[in-house]
Write a protein that holds these residues in place. Structure first.
Motif, mmCIF file in Angstrom:
data_model
loop_
_atom_site.group_PDB
_atom_site.id
_atom_site.type_symbol
_atom_site.label_atom_id
_atom_site.label_comp_id
_atom_site.label_asym_id
_atom_site.label_seq_id
_atom_site.Cartn_x
_atom_site.Cartn_y
_atom_site.Cartn_z
ATOM 1 N N ARG B 668 77.982 58.458 45.319
ATOM 2 C CA ARG B 668 77.202 59.412 44.833
ATOM 3 C C ARG B 668 76.870 59.898 43.683
ATOM 4 O O ARG B 668 76.183 60.573 42.845
ATOM 5 N N GLU B 690 71.235 64.975 36.998
ATOM 6 C CA GLU B 690 70.404 65.489 38.293
ATOM 7 C C GLU B 690 68.922 65.191 37.928
ATOM 8 O O GLU B 690 68.325 66.001 39.145
ATOM 9 N N ASP B 691 68.339 65.725 36.886
ATOM 10 C CA ASP B 691 66.658 65.814 36.627
ATOM 11 C C ASP B 691 65.770 64.398 37.067
ATOM 12 O O ASP B 691 64.989 64.527 36.623
ATOM 13 N N PHE B 726 82.944 65.483 35.684
ATOM 14 C CA PHE B 726 82.367 67.490 36.428
ATOM 15 C C PHE B 726 82.976 67.156 37.693
ATOM 16 O O PHE B 726 82.694 67.819 38.683
ATOM 17 N N LEU B 731 81.836 69.611 41.538
ATOM 18 C CA LEU B 731 81.392 69.899 42.660
ATOM 19 C C LEU B 731 81.885 68.912 44.153
ATOM 20 O O LEU B 731 81.625 69.397 44.969
ATOM 21 N N LYS B 871 71.217 58.424 51.401
ATOM 22 C CA LYS B 871 71.819 58.930 51.163
ATOM 23 C C LYS B 871 72.103 60.426 50.313
ATOM 24 O O LYS B 871 70.735 60.662 49.353
ATOM 25 N N ASP B 872 72.713 61.482 49.637
ATOM 26 C CA ASP B 872 72.786 62.149 48.632
ATOM 27 C C ASP B 872 73.236 61.334 47.566
ATOM 28 O O ASP B 872 73.980 60.963 47.712
ATOM 29 N N SER B 873 72.979 61.707 46.183
ATOM 30 C CA SER B 873 73.460 60.697 45.418
ATOM 31 C C SER B 873 72.469 61.844 44.318
ATOM 32 O O SER B 873 71.584 62.603 43.766
ATOM 33 N N ILE B 874 73.398 61.894 43.068
ATOM 34 C CA ILE B 874 73.286 62.534 41.464
ATOM 35 C C ILE B 874 71.756 62.229 41.170
ATOM 36 O O ILE B 874 71.441 61.462 40.590
ATOM 37 N N GLY B 875 70.893 63.284 40.875
ATOM 38 C CA GLY B 875 69.612 62.620 41.209
ATOM 39 C C GLY B 875 68.656 62.392 41.832
ATOM 40 O O GLY B 875 67.174 61.846 41.241
ATOM 41 N N VAL B 877 67.215 63.003 44.265
ATOM 42 C CA VAL B 877 66.099 64.384 44.812
ATOM 43 C C VAL B 877 65.456 64.651 44.110
ATOM 44 O O VAL B 877 63.857 63.846 44.270
ATOM 45 N N LEU B 878 65.973 64.966 42.558
ATOM 46 C CA LEU B 878 64.834 64.620 41.359
ATOM 47 C C LEU B 878 63.644 63.861 40.952
ATOM 48 O O LEU B 878 62.309 63.937 40.728
ATOM 49 N N ARG B 881 60.505 63.705 42.478
ATOM 50 C CA ARG B 881 59.177 64.665 42.674
ATOM 51 C C ARG B 881 58.376 64.420 42.049
ATOM 52 O O ARG B 881 57.868 63.323 41.405
ATOM 53 N N ALA B 882 56.961 65.106 42.150
ATOM 54 C CA ALA B 882 55.515 64.924 41.335
ATOM 55 C C ALA B 882 55.235 64.227 40.645
ATOM 56 O O ALA B 882 55.195 63.423 40.335
#
Lengths: 95, 984
Positions: B668, B690-691, B726, B731, B871-875, B877-878, B881-882
């Motif tokens: 993750r 995460e961004d 952190f 999390l 999978k889901d990992s930090i950053g 998804v974003l 982004r477009a």
């Protein structure tokens, strides 16, 4: 400032680094429906209260605990300090 | 002249058996132990001490304490030069040399005094108005000229030879100020057994008791003072700090204080000590500051505060003049007349603005309902002009004028946190707002209680209240008996009806006219008037000016003073030198120096070191005959490409990750998959913020099912560890995983080059098979070396060559380096530094700090496909982004078209023929080097549509350097693009 550490007692704020709003504990599931919107809000949207604020502090020069500090942003009075891990577990994070 | 002190009287708290020689403005004088520089100058009849900030008007002493706005001098002691020092706060010491400031060629004849004639052009806000046109003149002409003309003392450009220190103190009760209130507070708490710190800015404790002719318990106050100080000294729980100014209050009972070293202190003692005081409660007994009255030409040398005149005469037996007049709006001015007359000085006149003023038998003449409307004397006061109650005029001859406009409580420590003071009509002053600062109380004059009896009882009461909060029991003790006169004052702020200027802020040269002008131009709020006129913005923070300015503003607007209000109070109460804040954290003590385990090896082998954060790393190793760093670096690069090189890479962050969920946790943290990494294998990993921006990269080595070692870049070792903690604590608190930084525990050395395996086979114990089949690219294992020493071996490559990193406990790092150099002699083993390391990775197209700069995504780095969608990992998804996905910048390579011109790092990339403007930027050069392998300059950079531009010619443009170099877009993999070498 002096932060009353739940394990170590009163510690000078200089021993800590600050992260920000304790809402960062509640990270949205990146695989869920609408994850992009949820994560956008998670990363960028913050309340900016003049008054009581729950925030994350890291005892970097100490025991490396992440703490949730409830602090009045106007008076700097600290009313509660918890281990972030306890807060996160109580919220059911990461399950 | 030496020895003659023309204006010295009898008595005073000075030691005549200890004369002290000093120099002021090139002249030699003598004072006594117990003098300040100011009192010694008064005794020596020196009235002219400097020139004012803006108009260069002659100026003398106004005050006797830390509020002094005029008498700023430059002190010299050997190489130590301290400008902007208040002469009133300088304890006289042998050999002291002081010089006036802001005057050229001399303080008596100052060329810049022409500014005073030009005053009509230098009014409030003049710099906003006068120098607006032509625009280009501001930077080149007006500003430099103004900066030369204005200003206070000049800094010495030499290093400060003085020692400064910092310290920490803890107490139950901090008492600020050792006057009657502070002494009673400290005695009350000290007798009760509380831990007390009593701090006072003066070198002599006692506050106004030292300056007045008071009576306590039917004896001179000095008797009571001596007894009180002796008792405090006998209490082991009381720590007394003289020469210590408490300059600020911070959160949760923390106070900042600076202690000046005594003149008699030894050379190795700190000149100043910055104390951080942790107090459970605090009693502020900081006294009060007298305010002047604004009247025409009230800034002439010889015109001073009445309380200061009294202090010079009583405490230091130094007379400002033989013939003195008093100008007052309150009863305290009459006390000045009485004290001065008792010392044999002539009170030429007492001018009281109150029609109902009491009579003054000490003065030759008393004028009631009268005002001083003019002063005369070029460099020193000669005459004053009085406007009598009936409107008549009287000229009075006098060498000094003692002025009292009333007293302002020194309440700063109560007002530095949001709460502003409140106006009190009864004492005609701002007094502390109740409960302004948690745990803090005020007593005595600081609380607006100006009588000695009030100070004594106020100190006791404040201490008792503080101790009650702390559950400390207090025994009753008898209160000393003292005067209890009420404050009688009728506020009077400024003399009107004349055209001459009347000063409010002496240090910043602000007059009543300036405040009126600001009002007329629409600046109504006190905060705006302050900034427009600069009133209260000088180093004295307007201690003698602000309340008067508020009184003037109130009078001009017809508002009352309470409505007008004060400006914000901020620390420090008095100026604190930067040296005190720095303490011992100067030069190499500014931060720790971290040395790598092979530091002594590197030193012995000609290394040049470079600071990488706190680390000192070998940048290159100079061999005999090499005269330019490039020769060394090129040789080191070739050694890695052709033979084998050794580089200490200990500084890379190492984080030990253990636990049942270690793999799931790292899966993750990294954007690429880590869950299925087999034991005994290493994988390159990329972490995102995460961004969606790339954060750091490194390797994850799986040493066991539940044990990984991950590496970070040197710069991000701390930040990545914080980030992982952190994630672990906040999390995913339910995961079974533990983290520890092991960066300093393991010495790690990169062994890179075609002969690396051959060398390591001589180092690693024979039980471990290092053949390509048994230990392939990206393998890792715990091994033993040199006959049983535990070690870890990773087959990873930053250079693109057959390469390993070998880790041993840190204390064996230097020995391992020596051993590998010895065993590799016939193989051409060569130590290499960070510069060659950089060249090797640029040749290979590997990203490093210049590329992972917080502005780049995985896609931009050419690693977009690493971001797992499974999978889901930090950053992750974003990162999709477009806004980020549309960015077509990609990492690629560049070579100069002519094959020889170096490409400047940081250059903008532009099309041929495009104008050098920001809009035409297509990307930037991030890393550049000379490649000895290609025998050409090469570079990495980011450019839009990089694939489509391959083979095209662009320009690397650096307008700052005046460079414009044609470059060709090429693959970022300059060497071995297929990656065969590292797998052999």
């Amino acid at each position: 400032m002096i932060i009353p550490h739940p394990l170590l007692g009163p510690r000078d704020a200089q021993e800590f680094t600050y992260l920000g709003d304790a809402s960062m504990i509640q990270r949205p599931d990146g695989t869920a429906e609408g994850a992009e919107d949820a994560l956008f809000n998670y990363v960028y949207m913050r309340d900016n209260p003049a008054g009581e604020h729950r925030e994350l502090w890291y005892h970097e020069q100490g025991d490396r605990s992440w703490l949730v500090v409830t602090r009045n942003t106007v008076t700097h009075e600290i009313t509660q300090v918890e281990l972030a891990r306890d807060v996160a577990l109580a919220l059911g994070c990461g399950a | 002249m030496t020895g003659l002190q023309k204006k010295r009287l009898n008595g005073g708290l000075i030691d005549r058996s200890q004369p002290i020689d000093f120099t002021f403005d090139g002249e030699s004088y003598t004072g006594f132990a117990g003098d300040t520089l100011a009192s010694a100058l008064v005794a020596n009849d020196v009235a002219l001490l400097g020139r004012s900030f803006k108009y260069h008007r002659p100026r003398g002493l106004i005050a006797s304490g830390s509020e002094e706005p005029n008498a700023l001098v430059t002190l010299s002691r050997g190489a130590a030069v301290t400008p902007n020092t208040r002469a009133t706060m300088v304890e006289l010491e042998a050999g002291l040399t002081a010089a006036p400031q802001n005057a050229w060629p001399s303080v008596r004849f100052d060329a810049m005094a022409v500014n005073d004639v030009l005053a009509p052009f230098l009014t409030a806000g003049f710099y906003y108005k006068t120098f607006m046109w032509p625009r280009a003149f501001w930077e080149k002409l007006y500003e430099p000229a103004i900066r030369r003309a204005a200003g206070l003392g000049r800094l010495s450009t030499a290093p400060d030879p003085d020692l400064y220190d910092r310290g920490f103190l803890h107490c139950d009760l901090l008492v600020v100020g050792a006057g009657p209130a502070g002494l009673m507070a400290a005695l009350t708490a000290g007798r009760a057994g509380a831990r007390v710190i009593l701090a006072d800015e003066d070198f002599a404790l006692g506050g106004r008791l030292n300056a007045e002719t008071l009576v306590i318990d039917d004896a001179p106050a000095s008797v009571w003072l001596a007894t009180a100080l002796a008792e405090l000294a006998s209490l082991p729980n009381v720590r007394t700090l003289s020469r210590t100014t408490v300059f600020g209050v911070f959160d949760h009972g923390i106070y900042g204080a600076v202690e000046m070293g005594a003149p008699t202190a030894k050379d190795h003692a700190p000149r100043q000590t910055l104390w951080r005081i942790y107090s459970k409660s605090c009693t502020v007994c900081a006294g009060a500051t007298e305010r002047p009255i604004a009247f025409p030409d009230n800034d002439r040398p010889g015109i001073m505060l009445a309380g200061a005149a009294r202090t010079y005469v009583n405490r230091w037996a130094a007379a400002p003049a033989q013939r003195i007049a008093v100008f007052t709006n309150n009863d305290d001015g009459h006390r000045t007349a009485a004290d001065l007359a008792a010392k044999g000085l002539t009170i030429a006149a007492l001018i009281d603005t109150r029609a109902n003023a009491p009579d003054c038998t000490d003065a030759n003449e008393t004028f009631k309902g009268a005002q001083v409307i003019a002063s005369e004397g070029r460099l020193r006061l000669k005459n004053i002009m009085v406007r009598t109650a009936s409107g008549g005029r009287r000229q009075i001859s006098c060498g000094a004028l003692a002025v009292s406009g009333g007293w302002n409580p020194n309440l700063h420590l109560s007002a530095q946190q949001r709460t502003r003071p409140v106006w009190n009509d009864a004492v005609a002053a701002f007094v502390p707002a109740p409960d302004a600062v948690a745990g803090q109380r005020l007593a005595g004059a600081a609380a607006g209680d100006f009588s000695t009896a009030g100070a004594l009882s106020g100190g006791v009461n404040a201490a008792r209240a503080a101790l009650a909060d702390l559950d400390i029991k207090v025994k009753h003790s008898k209160l000393p008996k003292a005067d209890d006169a009420p404050t009688r004052i009728t506020p009077f702020w400024y003399v009107s009806g004349t055209k001459r200027r009347a000063w409010l802020d002496f240090q910043n040269d602000v007059t009543v006219k300036d405040v009126a002008l600001a009002q007329a131009e629409g600046f109504r709020s006190v905060e705006h008037v302050k900034r427009y006129t600069t009133l209260g913005m000088a180093t004295d923070q307007g201690r003698t000016a602000s309340t008067n300015a508020i009184g003037v503003m109130a009078a001009l607007t017809g508002q009352d003073i309470a409505q007008t209000g004060t400006t914000m109070f901020r620390p420090p109460y008095t100026p604190v030198s930067m040296g005190a804040f720095a303490g011992r954290s100067r030069g190499k003590h500014f931060r720790p120096t971290r040395r790598t385990p092979t530091h002594t090896f590197a030193e012995a082998n000609g290394a040049t070191f470079v600071e990488v954060g706190q680390w000192l790393r070998a940048q290159w190793f100079t061999q005999s005959g090499e005269t330019h760093w490039r020769q060394s670096v090129d040789r080191e690069v070739r050694a890695v490409r052709n033979d084998v090189g050794l580089c200490d890479v200990t500084t890379l962050g190492k984080i030990d990750v253990q636990g049942v969920d270690a793999a799931a946790f790292l899966n993750r943290i990294y954007c690429n998959g880590m869950a299925k990494l087999p034991v005994g294998r290493v994988r390159y990993g990329l972490m995102l913020r995460e961004d969606g921006i790339a954060m750091d990269d490194g390797t994850a080595a799986r040493l066991g099912e539940d044990h990984f070692v991950v590496t970070t870049t040197t710069a991000n070792a701390g930040a990545v560890y914080r980030h992982m903690e952190f994630a672990r604590q906040c999390l995913w608190p339910d995961m079974d995983v533990q983290l520890i930084s092991t960066t300093d525990a393991w010495a790690q050395i990169a062994v890179a080059g075609p002969k690396a395996r051959k060398l390591l086979q001589r180092i690693v114990d024979p039980a471990h098979d290092l053949s390509n089949g048994a230990f392939p690219f990206m393998a890792c294992a715990p091994v033993t070396v040199c006959g049983g020493l535990r070690a870890r071996l990773f087959r990873i490559s930053f250079s693109g060559e057959l390469a390993y990193e070998i880790a041993v406990p840190a204390r064996y790092g230097d020995a391992l380096m020596h051993e590998m150099m010895a065993q590799g002699q016939d193989l051409g083993a060569t130590p290499y530094g960070t510069e060659a390391l950089g060249v090797l990775r640029i040749e290979k197209g590997h990203a490093a700090g210049n590329e992972l700069n917080g502005r780049t995504t995985a896609a931009m780095l050419g690693l977009g496909r690493m971001v797992s969608t499974a999978k889901d990992s930090i950053g992750a998804v974003l990162s999709r982004r477009a806004g980020l996905a549309e960015d077509t910048h990609r990492l690629t390579g560049f070579v100069p078209v002519d094959g020889v011109t170096p490409i400047p790092g940081g250059a903008h990339l532009m099309r041929e023929g495009a104008r050098q403007i920001a809009e035409n930027t297509l990307g930037w050069i991030s890393s550049a080097a000379f490649s000895p392998t290609l025998n050409s300059p090469i570079a990495l950079g980011f450019v839009t549509l990089a694939d489509a531009r391959k083979g095209q010619t662009l320009r690397a443009v650096s307008p700052v350097d005046g460079l414009d170099i044609p470059v060709r877009v090429v693959s970022p993999h300059f060497v071995d693009p297929e990656g065969g070498r590292q797998r052999d």
